[in-house]
Design a protein around this motif. Structure first.
Motif, PDB file in Angstrom:
ATOM      1  N   THR A 103      14.150   6.394  18.347  1.00  0.00           N
ATOM      2  CA  THR A 103      14.750   5.443  19.100  1.00  0.00           C
ATOM      3  C   THR A 103      15.128   3.931  18.517  1.00  0.00           C
ATOM      4  O   THR A 103      14.747   3.965  16.799  1.00  0.00           O
ATOM      5  CB  THR A 103      13.691   4.521  19.436  1.00  0.00           C
ATOM      6  OG1 THR A 103      12.257   4.310  18.467  1.00  0.00           O
ATOM      7  CG2 THR A 103      12.924   5.615  20.664  1.00  0.00           C
ATOM      8  N   TYR A 122      24.484   4.074  29.650  1.00  0.00           N
ATOM      9  CA  TYR A 122      23.716   4.336  28.618  1.00  0.00           C
ATOM     10  C   TYR A 122      22.535   4.979  28.600  1.00  0.00           C
ATOM     11  O   TYR A 122      22.198   5.934  27.072  1.00  0.00           O
ATOM     12  CB  TYR A 122      22.576   2.522  28.664  1.00  0.00           C
ATOM     13  CG  TYR A 122      23.099   1.280  28.539  1.00  0.00           C
ATOM     14  CD1 TYR A 122      24.291   1.345  27.686  1.00  0.00           C
ATOM     15  CD2 TYR A 122      21.886  -0.105  28.594  1.00  0.00           C
ATOM     16  CE1 TYR A 122      24.628  -0.157  27.167  1.00  0.00           C
ATOM     17  CE2 TYR A 122      22.981  -0.701  27.941  1.00  0.00           C
ATOM     18  CZ  TYR A 122      23.687  -0.663  27.592  1.00  0.00           C
ATOM     19  OH  TYR A 122      24.185  -1.905  26.841  1.00  0.00           O
ATOM     20  N   ARG A 123      22.147   5.874  30.025  1.00  0.00           N
ATOM     21  CA  ARG A 123      21.200   6.919  29.829  1.00  0.00           C
ATOM     22  C   ARG A 123      22.562   8.487  29.571  1.00  0.00           C
ATOM     23  O   ARG A 123      21.962   9.227  28.699  1.00  0.00           O
ATOM     24  CB  ARG A 123      21.239   7.634  31.213  1.00  0.00           C
ATOM     25  CG  ARG A 123      19.760   6.073  31.839  1.00  0.00           C
ATOM     26  CD  ARG A 123      18.493   6.773  32.794  1.00  0.00           C
ATOM     27  NE  ARG A 123      19.871   7.033  33.638  1.00  0.00           N
ATOM     28  CZ  ARG A 123      20.391   6.119  34.807  1.00  0.00           C
ATOM     29  NH1 ARG A 123      19.787   5.043  34.890  1.00  0.00           N
ATOM     30  NH2 ARG A 123      20.602   6.143  35.721  1.00  0.00           N
ATOM     31  N   ASN A 126      22.774   7.952  25.758  1.00  0.00           N
ATOM     32  CA  ASN A 126      21.142   8.710  25.092  1.00  0.00           C
ATOM     33  C   ASN A 126      21.182  10.056  24.902  1.00  0.00           C
ATOM     34  O   ASN A 126      21.000  10.839  24.300  1.00  0.00           O
ATOM     35  CB  ASN A 126      20.612   7.501  25.575  1.00  0.00           C
ATOM     36  CG  ASN A 126      20.697   6.617  25.026  1.00  0.00           C
ATOM     37  OD1 ASN A 126      21.035   5.642  24.057  1.00  0.00           O
ATOM     38  ND2 ASN A 126      19.620   5.123  25.522  1.00  0.00           N
ATOM     39  N   GLU A 132      17.563   7.339  21.450  1.00  0.00           N
ATOM     40  CA  GLU A 132      17.303   6.236  22.789  1.00  0.00           C
ATOM     41  C   GLU A 132      17.179   5.199  21.872  1.00  0.00           C
ATOM     42  O   GLU A 132      16.815   4.483  20.765  1.00  0.00           O
ATOM     43  CB  GLU A 132      15.602   6.493  22.522  1.00  0.00           C
ATOM     44  CG  GLU A 132      15.658   7.959  23.452  1.00  0.00           C
ATOM     45  CD  GLU A 132      15.944   7.551  24.929  1.00  0.00           C
ATOM     46  OE1 GLU A 132      16.033   6.721  25.915  1.00  0.00           O
ATOM     47  OE2 GLU A 132      16.606   9.148  25.256  1.00  0.00           O
ATOM     48  N   THR A 133      18.758   4.429  23.013  1.00  0.00           N
ATOM     49  CA  THR A 133      18.635   2.704  22.038  1.00  0.00           C
ATOM     50  C   THR A 133      18.378   2.145  23.188  1.00  0.00           C
ATOM     51  O   THR A 133      18.297   2.345  24.052  1.00  0.00           O
ATOM     52  CB  THR A 133      20.460   2.802  22.025  1.00  0.00           C
ATOM     53  OG1 THR A 133      21.370   2.948  23.582  1.00  0.00           O
ATOM     54  CG2 THR A 133      21.136   3.703  21.171  1.00  0.00           C
ATOM     55  N   THR A 134      18.802   0.688  22.902  1.00  0.00           N
ATOM     56  CA  THR A 134      17.689  -0.217  22.931  1.00  0.00           C
ATOM     57  C   THR A 134      18.859  -1.139  22.412  1.00  0.00           C
ATOM     58  O   THR A 134      19.011  -1.598  21.085  1.00  0.00           O
ATOM     59  CB  THR A 134      16.427  -0.483  22.947  1.00  0.00           C
ATOM     60  OG1 THR A 134      15.954   0.175  23.712  1.00  0.00           O
ATOM     61  CG2 THR A 134      16.358  -1.882  23.975  1.00  0.00           C
TER      62      THR A 134
END
Length: 561
Positions: A103, A122-123, A126, A132-134
């Motif tokens: 992440t 985004y999904r 990723n 997994e990015t925020t």
């Protein structure tokens, strides 16, 4: 929107932060060692790095042969793609996931409303990259304030985007102190683990050296000035007007073309074009303000050309040929909107406006046509133009990041640096088909959802070498690239081209007031004599000392041209 249309969006993407100070370029370089004055490389807060020291740091360059452009780069221009590439002919540039499934928190500027964190774009990204990015999206208009506060704290996101124009005050020293060295993963042949990053031009990487270490992923772009004087070609053709070759010819044309009673003015504020017309050193980066001439290091504000450019721009206002909104400083009705409405015949802006306004207007009027004038000059001869920096937007990794996190970030950057004509580039820039974009005549076109969600995110983290690709407007693509090629033939590199120079903090804000003073002079609120006095004051307050500092930097080590 069309391929590479992010550059025309009113919300600037990493590929096109459209401001007077957002600039970039692309050509390889390296000369003798350029180190800080009085210090070694590690932990250094001032100076720059080049030559032999840089060669130990810079990634190897490996040309990408994935897709050949229709118009090859020339004279420092971008490459051009005039044709759409069919979906079934898209290449693959990242054959396997490089992400570990970890992440990352990424902070970046955004102009607009932040998308939902779990949106389909985004999904999909990723999943394709394996990370997994925020996203911590911050208001682009006040990003410098947020950036300064974050870097002053101990709570820094894993990855941070830093536009070059935000490298002011204490931020440059914070960059050296707070961000990781990427050299162990990218220097020399190590970059070959990330083939798309290996294809980033060397002098863009040169700009990514901060404090003697390779600390950032840079955004490469053309080294040719990004500011073009646009004109209404349809109106010029109808009136039979000849394009001006000199500043006197431009003023004479402007007086003829202005019809104030009819609500039509010749031009907007032409200060940026004036600087180019008179051969003034580039003002987009503080290091580019300096150049060695006849054995003396001079600053752009000390030159006769600088004063002459301001005086000519002032003459336009005084002659009443500039639209009144420019003199009043009104921003609600920008120059390009007045231009398309026929209230303005010439304005200067980032070259990408050519596509943006043409695309917008051709849905409304088939008669609209704009183009970019070649840079005219004060004497009607060939222009003398100065190269902009090879990169001016950077993405960093926190020094607290683990090795796994650094490699995951590089996996993202490598994926996003995929060249035009690849599946990875399409996903990065257009998102998910049938959700974020549809095909119209074979050209990817964003849906409303795509416009709102595929923006200000992954396009910040990696970029291929500069290119222009608008297959729905191939004439504009060709026009943009060929303009760069023609102007590139007259472009020179000043002494500190290609270097990221961290000035001593005591002089960092020494010239901050000059841009406002310039605007006051051209609008008649101040006189050219006020500029001369300001230059004299600048010298006394530290300008001459700063000159000595830059000269020592150059004498000790040489340039990176």
């Amino acid at each position: 929107m069309t391929p590479n249309a992010a550059s025309a969006s009113p919300a600037p993407s990493r590929r096109s932060f459209l401001t007077s100070t957002a600039v970039a370029a692309a050509v390889a370089g390296g000369m003798p060692l350029l180190t800080a004055c009085g210090g070694g490389q590690e932990g250094r807060k001032e100076g720059a790095t080049s030559g032999k020291a840089a060669q130990k740091i810079l990634p190897a360059f490996v040309t990408s042969g994935v897709v050949a452009p229709d118009i090859p780069a020339k004279n420092g221009s971008a490459a051009g793609f005039t044709k759409a590439i069919a979906m079934d002919r898209l290449k693959t540039s990242v054959p396997k996931k490089l992400g570990s499934g970890g992440t990352l928190m990424i902070m970046a500027p955004l102009w607009g409303t932040p998308p939902d964190s779990g949106n389909p774009y985004y999904r999909a990204m990723n999943a394709a990259i394996g990370v997994e990015t925020t996203w911590q999206n911050q208001d682009g208009n006040t990003y410098d304030e947020k950036l300064g506060a974050v870097l002053a704290s101990s709570d820094i996101p894993d990855v941070v985007v830093v536009p070059g124009w935000n490298l002011n005050g204490r931020i440059p020293s914070a960059v050296n102190a707070k961000f990781a060295d990427l050299g162990p993963y990218l220097s020399g042949d190590r970059v070959k683990d990330y083939p798309n990053l290996a294809a980033v031009p060397t002098d863009a990487w040169q700009r990514a050296i901060f404090g003697g270490r390779l600390r950032a992923i840079p955004m490469p772009a053309s080294c040719v000035t990004n500011i073009a004087p646009f004109y209404r070609k349809d109106v010029f053709d109808k009136k039979g007007w000849r394009l001006p070759r000199s500043t006197d010819e431009f003023l004479a044309w402007a007086k003829e073309a202005t019809d104030a009673k009819g609500g039509v003015w010749a031009c907007s504020d032409m200060k940026w074009t004036a600087f180019n017309a008179f051969g003034v050193l580039n003002g987009s980066d503080k290091a580019l303000w300096w150049n060695l001439k006849d054995g003396k290091l001079i600053n752009r504000i000390e030159t006769e050309e600088y004063l002459e450019a301001l005086e000519w721009a002032r003459k336009l206002f005084a002659a009443g040929v500039v639209h009144p909104d420019d003199k009043a400083g009104k921003t609600a009705n920008p120059a390009n909107a007045r231009f398309t409405a026929g209230k303005l015949l010439v304005y200067n802006q980032d070259l990408s406006d050519w596509f943006g306004k043409t695309s917008e207007q051709r849905t409304q009027s088939s008669d609209f046509e704009m183009a970019a004038m070649d840079i005219f000059t004060h004497d009607g001869g060939d222009p003398l133009l100065w190269a902009v920096q090879p990169a001016n937007i950077f993405t960093f990794v926190s020094k607290k990041a683990s090795e796994r996190q650094i490699k995951d970030f590089l996996a993202i950057a490598n994926f996003c640096a995929s060249p035009y004509g690849t599946k990875e580039w399409l996903l990065t820039n257009y998102g998910v088909q049938s959700t974020d974009f549809d095909l119209r005549k074979g050209v990817p076109t964003k849906t409303t959802k795509g416009v709102n969600e595929v923006v200000g995110a992954f396009d910040y983290t990696g970029d291929p070498a500069a290119f222009v690709a608008h297959p729905d407007l191939p004439d504009v693509t060709r026009g943009m690239v060929e303009w760069q090629q023609r102007m590139g033939a007259f472009t020179r590199k000043s002494s500190f081209y290609g270097l990221t120079v961290t000035e001593p903090s005591r002089w960092a804000n020494l010239a901050d007031d000059f841009e406002q003073l310039e605007d006051d002079v051209v609008r008649g609120r101040k006189k050219v004599a006020d500029v001369q006095q300001a230059v004299s004051d600048w010298k006394k307050r530290g300008g001459d000392d700063l000159r000595d500092w830059y000269r020592k930097l150059l004498d000790d080590t040489g340039s990176a041209k």
